[in-house]
Design a protein around this motif. Structure first.
Motif, mmCIF file in Angstrom:
data_model
loop_
_atom_site.group_PDB
_atom_site.id
_atom_site.type_symbol
_atom_site.label_atom_id
_atom_site.label_comp_id
_atom_site.label_asym_id
_atom_site.label_seq_id
_atom_site.Cartn_x
_atom_site.Cartn_y
_atom_site.Cartn_z
ATOM 1 N N ILE C 180 0.823 -1.214 0.000
ATOM 2 C CA ILE C 180 0.000 0.000 0.000
ATOM 3 C C ILE C 180 0.857 1.264 0.000
ATOM 4 C CG2 ILE C 180 -2.310 -0.437 0.842
ATOM 5 C CD1 ILE C 180 -1.252 -0.862 3.568
ATOM 6 N N PHE C 181 2.155 1.086 0.067
ATOM 7 C CA PHE C 181 3.002 2.265 0.119
ATOM 8 C C PHE C 181 3.809 2.413 -1.156
ATOM 9 C CE2 PHE C 181 2.103 3.274 4.404
ATOM 10 C CZ PHE C 181 1.880 2.074 5.045
ATOM 11 N N PRO C 182 4.245 3.647 -1.453
ATOM 12 C CA PRO C 182 5.053 3.854 -2.652
ATOM 13 C C PRO C 182 6.469 3.324 -2.415
ATOM 14 C CG PRO C 182 4.893 5.880 -1.409
ATOM 15 C CD PRO C 182 4.001 4.902 -0.713
ATOM 16 N N MET C 183 7.223 3.260 -3.499
ATOM 17 C CA MET C 183 8.634 2.841 -3.435
ATOM 18 C C MET C 183 8.764 1.494 -2.721
ATOM 19 S SD MET C 183 11.169 5.820 -3.461
ATOM 20 C CE MET C 183 11.468 6.341 -1.792
ATOM 21 N N ALA C 184 7.788 0.608 -2.984
ATOM 22 C CA ALA C 184 7.757 -0.658 -2.237
ATOM 23 C C ALA C 184 9.031 -1.460 -2.402
ATOM 24 C CB ALA C 184 6.549 -1.471 -2.675
ATOM 25 N N ASP C 185 9.647 -1.386 -3.585
ATOM 26 C CA ASP C 185 10.814 -2.239 -3.761
ATOM 27 C C ASP C 185 12.108 -1.555 -3.321
ATOM 28 O OD1 ASP C 185 11.275 -1.678 -7.333
ATOM 29 O OD2 ASP C 185 10.510 -0.415 -5.714
ATOM 30 N N LYS C 186 12.007 -0.310 -2.902
ATOM 31 C CA LYS C 186 13.237 0.339 -2.460
ATOM 32 C C LYS C 186 13.252 0.588 -0.960
ATOM 33 C CE LYS C 186 15.112 2.314 -6.598
ATOM 34 N NZ LYS C 186 13.974 1.908 -7.444
ATOM 35 N N ILE C 187 12.150 1.162 -0.459
ATOM 36 C CA ILE C 187 12.116 1.410 0.975
ATOM 37 C C ILE C 187 10.876 0.733 1.542
ATOM 38 C CG2 ILE C 187 12.076 3.144 2.781
ATOM 39 C CD1 ILE C 187 13.359 5.072 0.965
ATOM 40 N N PRO C 188 11.083 -0.190 2.479
ATOM 41 C CA PRO C 188 9.953 -0.988 2.970
ATOM 42 C C PRO C 188 9.143 -0.251 4.035
ATOM 43 C CG PRO C 188 11.968 -1.707 4.017
ATOM 44 C CD PRO C 188 12.355 -0.608 3.107
ATOM 45 N N PHE C 189 8.367 0.745 3.606
ATOM 46 C CA PHE C 189 7.613 1.535 4.581
ATOM 47 C C PHE C 189 6.670 0.671 5.410
ATOM 48 C CE2 PHE C 189 9.049 5.637 3.939
ATOM 49 C CZ PHE C 189 9.193 5.915 2.597
ATOM 50 N N GLY C 190 5.994 -0.230 4.726
ATOM 51 C CA GLY C 190 5.005 -1.052 5.424
ATOM 52 C C GLY C 190 5.635 -1.807 6.572
ATOM 53 N N GLU C 191 6.753 -2.485 6.281
ATOM 54 C CA GLU C 191 7.399 -3.260 7.326
ATOM 55 C C GLU C 191 7.888 -2.378 8.451
ATOM 56 O OE1 GLU C 191 10.289 -5.266 5.048
ATOM 57 O OE2 GLU C 191 8.726 -6.308 3.920
ATOM 58 N N MET C 192 8.427 -1.221 8.075
ATOM 59 C CA MET C 192 8.962 -0.352 9.120
ATOM 60 C C MET C 192 7.845 0.188 10.004
ATOM 61 S SD MET C 192 12.368 1.356 7.574
ATOM 62 C CE MET C 192 11.718 2.632 6.540
ATOM 63 N N PHE C 194 4.964 -1.299 10.578
ATOM 64 C CA PHE C 194 4.489 -2.419 11.386
ATOM 65 C C PHE C 194 5.439 -2.653 12.552
ATOM 66 C CE2 PHE C 194 1.854 -5.711 12.447
ATOM 67 C CZ PHE C 194 2.399 -6.977 12.390
ATOM 68 N N PHE C 195 6.747 -2.614 12.241
ATOM 69 C CA PHE C 195 7.732 -2.768 13.307
ATOM 70 C C PHE C 195 7.562 -1.658 14.336
ATOM 71 C CE2 PHE C 195 11.495 -3.455 15.611
ATOM 72 C CZ PHE C 195 12.107 -2.236 15.790
ATOM 73 N N GLY C 196 7.412 -0.431 13.833
ATOM 74 C CA GLY C 196 7.263 0.700 14.736
ATOM 75 C C GLY C 196 6.064 0.497 15.658
ATOM 76 N N PHE C 197 4.990 -0.015 15.068
ATOM 77 C CA PHE C 197 3.778 -0.270 15.842
ATOM 78 C C PHE C 197 4.043 -1.270 16.963
ATOM 79 C CE2 PHE C 197 -0.483 -0.908 16.939
ATOM 80 C CZ PHE C 197 -0.830 -2.234 16.812
ATOM 81 N N LEU C 198 4.657 -2.400 16.600
ATOM 82 C CA LEU C 198 4.945 -3.420 17.614
ATOM 83 C C LEU C 198 5.941 -2.893 18.640
ATOM 84 C CD1 LEU C 198 5.137 -6.645 15.422
ATOM 85 C CD2 LEU C 198 3.414 -6.080 17.133
ATOM 86 N N ALA C 199 6.933 -2.148 18.177
ATOM 87 C CA ALA C 199 7.927 -1.597 19.096
ATOM 88 C C ALA C 199 7.262 -0.658 20.076
ATOM 89 C CB ALA C 199 9.024 -0.883 18.313
ATOM 90 N N PHE C 200 6.332 0.146 19.539
ATOM 91 C CA PHE C 200 5.602 1.055 20.409
ATOM 92 C C PHE C 200 4.812 0.275 21.459
ATOM 93 C CE2 PHE C 200 3.627 4.825 21.748
ATOM 94 C CZ PHE C 200 2.268 4.600 21.871
#
Lengths: 367, 121, 341
Positions: C180-192, C194-200
């Protein structure tokens, strides 16, 4: 009387549990007693030296030395060289030992130094150390040999021109030790020379424990601080225990490989650490206490398990593949079990200690 | 001072032992052929260093691997006159030298040919 | 000058050295023919893949249960969820979440059993965890062979039975998070994110009463006992949390990687995660989210950059060997540091 029996049970709970499992599994597997005995004889002669090399670091409080992998790699380097130079027979074996000696000593010093810096977590550090040195070994053997390190025997080099092949045929030294002196009892063949060498190692270990160095190591193993205040050079002695263990492991690996006759250049040493430690743990040793009966008894128990479980698995479930995985599961599960039981035993011992202390205090300190 | 001397001594002994093992344990390849100038026996037999007897046919070549420096070879075959001959000779293998033994010529001086090993690249 | 020195001291020399080393790799990269942009993006992608697995180590570290060498157990739970999701034919974001939802119950059960073992071996958790992890991989190997899965994309071809070693999820839920995010193959916004969410969530949890109790159990068990905390129960909770996070972590890893790897793949997975968190400055009983983030970035960065740089430098492919040396070398380095036990 009842207490003594209970104490014996607790002290030897691990080998007893394993023995029960084995006794249950033998009939399922369908393997004959004679086959098993002969297998155990060869496995004892093949593995004892390696497993015995674990004892000294335990005495010195270094825990279970997964770093014997370093010794195994040294031994293998020795074998690579004598294969390259085409040195055969007994001379080949002796020369391999001689070559791996300085390598093993160096690796032992390195290992001991690293472990000294990780006091309190020696075991897990030695596991990682084994992985790390394996990487360095690969660097040397897979990329350096044939390249920076000149090799003359083209047969053991990979087709790309450098790097040693995955499997080296050791037929020139195959079973040289085992076959040189053989004892036949009934239908069983016993490699006498190898057994004598193992016996010599056992005598060495017994003698070593009585020397000053051996006593020093025991003191360190019991309590580092007290040993330090008694004037023992703790750091140096600890390193020495690892050096001895590594050298013994390199010889042990050479004995192991000459029996098998083929060396898997990149794999043979990896499992050695796990299996040898599994064996001594099953024999009832702990990270704090290990003896010769632990080592030898453990080899028999572990290897019985090793040989029986795939067959038993296959008979029960019908697939050899599953039998293989079952064997892996048993090997690691047994180590986990041994460690758990050991920890549990320590708890029991601590509890008994504390109870004793409390009883002493309650009855008034009589001094 | 004494410990250094002892250690140096031990290391020296080990090096000497290593050299000894290297030389006495090194496996050499030697070649044998059955090609006589005047007469070549149909079948010749040789025993190298007390191992099993090997048959070498007329005009054939064989390669054997032997360990160490000093060797003996025992050769027997039926001579041109039908008489069974048996000869025992000693020879040395050296590193870097290729040795070819011509069993048919065992009675003459030219039974042993020693050549410089051409280094393969 | 003094200020810089004290700053470095708080950071810890190992981290500074490794950070400088990584920086030098990025600097060298263009000179040996590597594109800097791709290198950075590769590092970020690997960060996204691995961060949650590293995060999963936190609860157990705080509760004093040690470094979770039994991580493979949680991974196996995640694999079960993933495989069920594919079996059910779920795709896209649904497939991703489906995998997670189905993995959670297994993770809870596995985690609970695991914690029962660990609670009985206080003091020797790490070694036993390692072997519990190994054994669980072996047992699951047997499971993969005999469980009745039917999906054609997963079982062996030509009428074989049992699951394949590697299962492609290209047609299922690969890249679901980033889609759902742009630049999916360069910068993994979605994963980051999601990680941020879990980290929070983690950070928040450790500020709650339960979280503080968990920290107390690890830092000072006697004190915790005195305040009426049930140590075993708290440890069990931490182990279950770690196992659940590990299960989620492997699913995130797979959706980025594009493949589900069964059988022996999870065997050594604990080690890189542990290396990463130690590099990030964590110790055997203290780990913060910052440790996780810095550690994962540094570790994955070095793991990506060094082999590529050296390969191009020496014109030989030594990646595998170099990875072994580097990752284990870093763990060794971290294990031999004094302080923070």
């Amino acid at each position: 009387m009842k207490n003594k029996g209970k104490k014996f049970l607790i002290n030897n709970i691990v080998p007893i549990v394993i023995l029960i499992m084995i006794v249950m599994a033998i009939p399922i597997s369908g393997l004959s007693g004679g086959y098993l005995v002969q297998e155990m004889i060869s496995r004892l002669s093949r593995n004892s030296f390696l497993v015995l090399s674990l004892i000294i670091p335990v005495v010195a409080g270094m825990g279970l030395n997964f770093g014997i992998v370093l010794g195994a790699m040294a031994g293998q380097l020795g074998l690579i060289f004598i294969t390259d130079w085409r040195i055969v027979g007994m001379e080949g074996i002796l020369l391999a030992v001689l070559i791996s000696l300085p390598i093993a000593i160096l690796l032992g010093i390195l290992g001991g130094y690293i472990l000294n810096k990780a006091k309190g977590r020696e075991m897990i550090t030695s596991i990682i150390m084994g992985f790390f040195i394996n990487g360095v070994y690969q660097l040397v053997v897979l990329y350096g040999m044939g390249n920076i390190i000149p090799m003359t025997n083209k047969k053991i080099i990979l087709s790309r021109g450098y790097g040693i092949r995955n499997a080296i045929d050791l037929k020139s030294i195959r079973q040289v030790l085992d076959k040189s002196m053989v004892l036949k009892i009934g239908e069983f063949t016993i490699p006498l020379l190898t057994i004598l060498i193992i016996g010599a190692l056992c005598l060495f270990i017994v003698w070593f424990r009585k020397t000053k160095l051996g006593q020093d190591m025991r003191a360190i193993g019991q309590d580092i601080e007290i040993a330090k205040s008694a004037g023992i050079a703790v750091e140096r002695t600890r390193i020495l225990s690892i050096v001895i263990s590594t050298v013994l492991a390199s010889i042990g690996q050479i004995i192991f490989l000459q029996n098998i006759g083929t060396m898997n250049t990149y794999n043979s040493h990896e499992q050695i650490g796990m299996f040898s430690i599994a064996a001594i743990l099953i024999g009832g040793a702990t990270a704090a206490k290990a003896s010769i009966p632990n080592a030898l008894g453990g080899i028999v128990l572990f290897h019985l398990m090793f040989v029986i479980s795939p067959r038993a698995g296959k008979e029960l479930v019908g697939s050899a593949q599953i039998g293989e995985f079952f064997r892996v599961f048993i090997s690691y599960g047994v180590i986990a079990l041994a460690l758990v039981l050991h920890q549990w035993r320590r708890e029991q011992e601590n509890k008994a200690e504390r109870k004793k202390m409390m009883d002493m205090q309650l009855s008034g300190g009589e001094k | 001072m004494k410990t250094i001397a002892v250690r140096a001594g031990v290391i020296l002994a080990m090096i000497l032992l290593a050299i000894f093992l290297f030389i006495s344990g090194k496996e050499h390849a030697i070649f044998l052929e059955n090609k006589g100038e005047i007469y070549t026996p149909k079948n010749a037999y040789y025993i190298l260093d007390g191992k099993k007897e090997v048959k070498i046919k007329k005009k054939k070549k064989k390669r054997e691997y032997i360990k160490g420096i000093d060797h003996t070879i025992e050769i027997r075959f039926k001579g041109a006159d039908g008489v069974e001959k048996k000869v025992v000779k000693e020879f040395k293998t050296k590193m870097g030298k290729k040795i070819t033994i011509n069993v048919a010529m065992i009675e003459s001086d030219s039974w042993l040919k020693v050549e410089e090993l051409k280094s393969k690249k | 000058m003094e200020k810089i020195k004290s700053y470095i001291e708080t950071m810890g020399w190992p981290r500074v050295i490794i950070a400088l080393f990584l920086l030098s790799m990025y600097v060298i990269a263009p000179f040996v023919g590597l594109d800097l942009g791709t290198s950075l993006s590769d590092t970020l992608i690997r960060f996204g893949m691995n961060a949650i697995l590293v995060l999963s180590l936190m609860p157990m570290i705080y509760s004093g249960t040690g470094l979770n060498f039994g991580l493979p157990l949680g991974v196996e739970a995640g694999l079960i969820g993933a495989v069920i999701s594919v079996e059910m034919g779920l795709t896209g974001v649904l497939g991703f979440w489906g995998a997670i939802i189905m993995a959670i119950p297994f993770a809870v059960v596995f985690g609970w059993g695991y914690s029962q073992i660990l609670n009985r071996v206080k003091g020797g958790e790490m070694m036993i965890a390692t072997y519990v992890g190994f054994s669980s991989v072996a047992i699951m190997c047997i499971m993969w062979l005999i469980l009745p899965f039917k999906s054609q994309d997963m079982i062996w071809a030509y009428g074989g039975s049992g699951l394949r070693t590697t299962i492609s999820i290209e047609n299922y839920w690969q890249g679901a998070l980033n889609s759902i995010f742009p630049m999916a193959d360069k910068i993994p916004f979605g994963e980051m994110i999601f990680f941020g969410f879990l980290a929070f969530l983690m950070w928040g949890f450790f500020k709650t009463k339960s979280g503080l109790a968990m920290k107390a159990v690890g830092a000072n068990p006697k004190f915790a006992l005195a305040t009426g905390v049930n140590i075993d129960k708290v440890r069990t909770k931490s182990v279950i949390m770690s196992t659940m996070l590990a299960a989620i972590g492997i699913i995130v890893y797979q959706q980025s990687f594009g493949f589900i790897q069964l059988y022996l793949a999870p065997f050594y997975m604990a080690f890189p995660a542990i290396a990463a968190i130690l590099i990030g400055g964590a110790s055997v009983n203290k780990a913060t989210v910052i440790n996780v983030m810095i550690g994962t970035f540094l570790f994955q960065g070095i793991l990506t950059m060094t082999p590529s740089v050296i390969n191009n430098l020496v014109k030989t492919d030594m990646s595998e060997t170099l990875r072994i040396i580097i990752s284990n070398g870093m763990i060794l380095y971290a294990l031999t540091r004094k302080g923070g036990k």
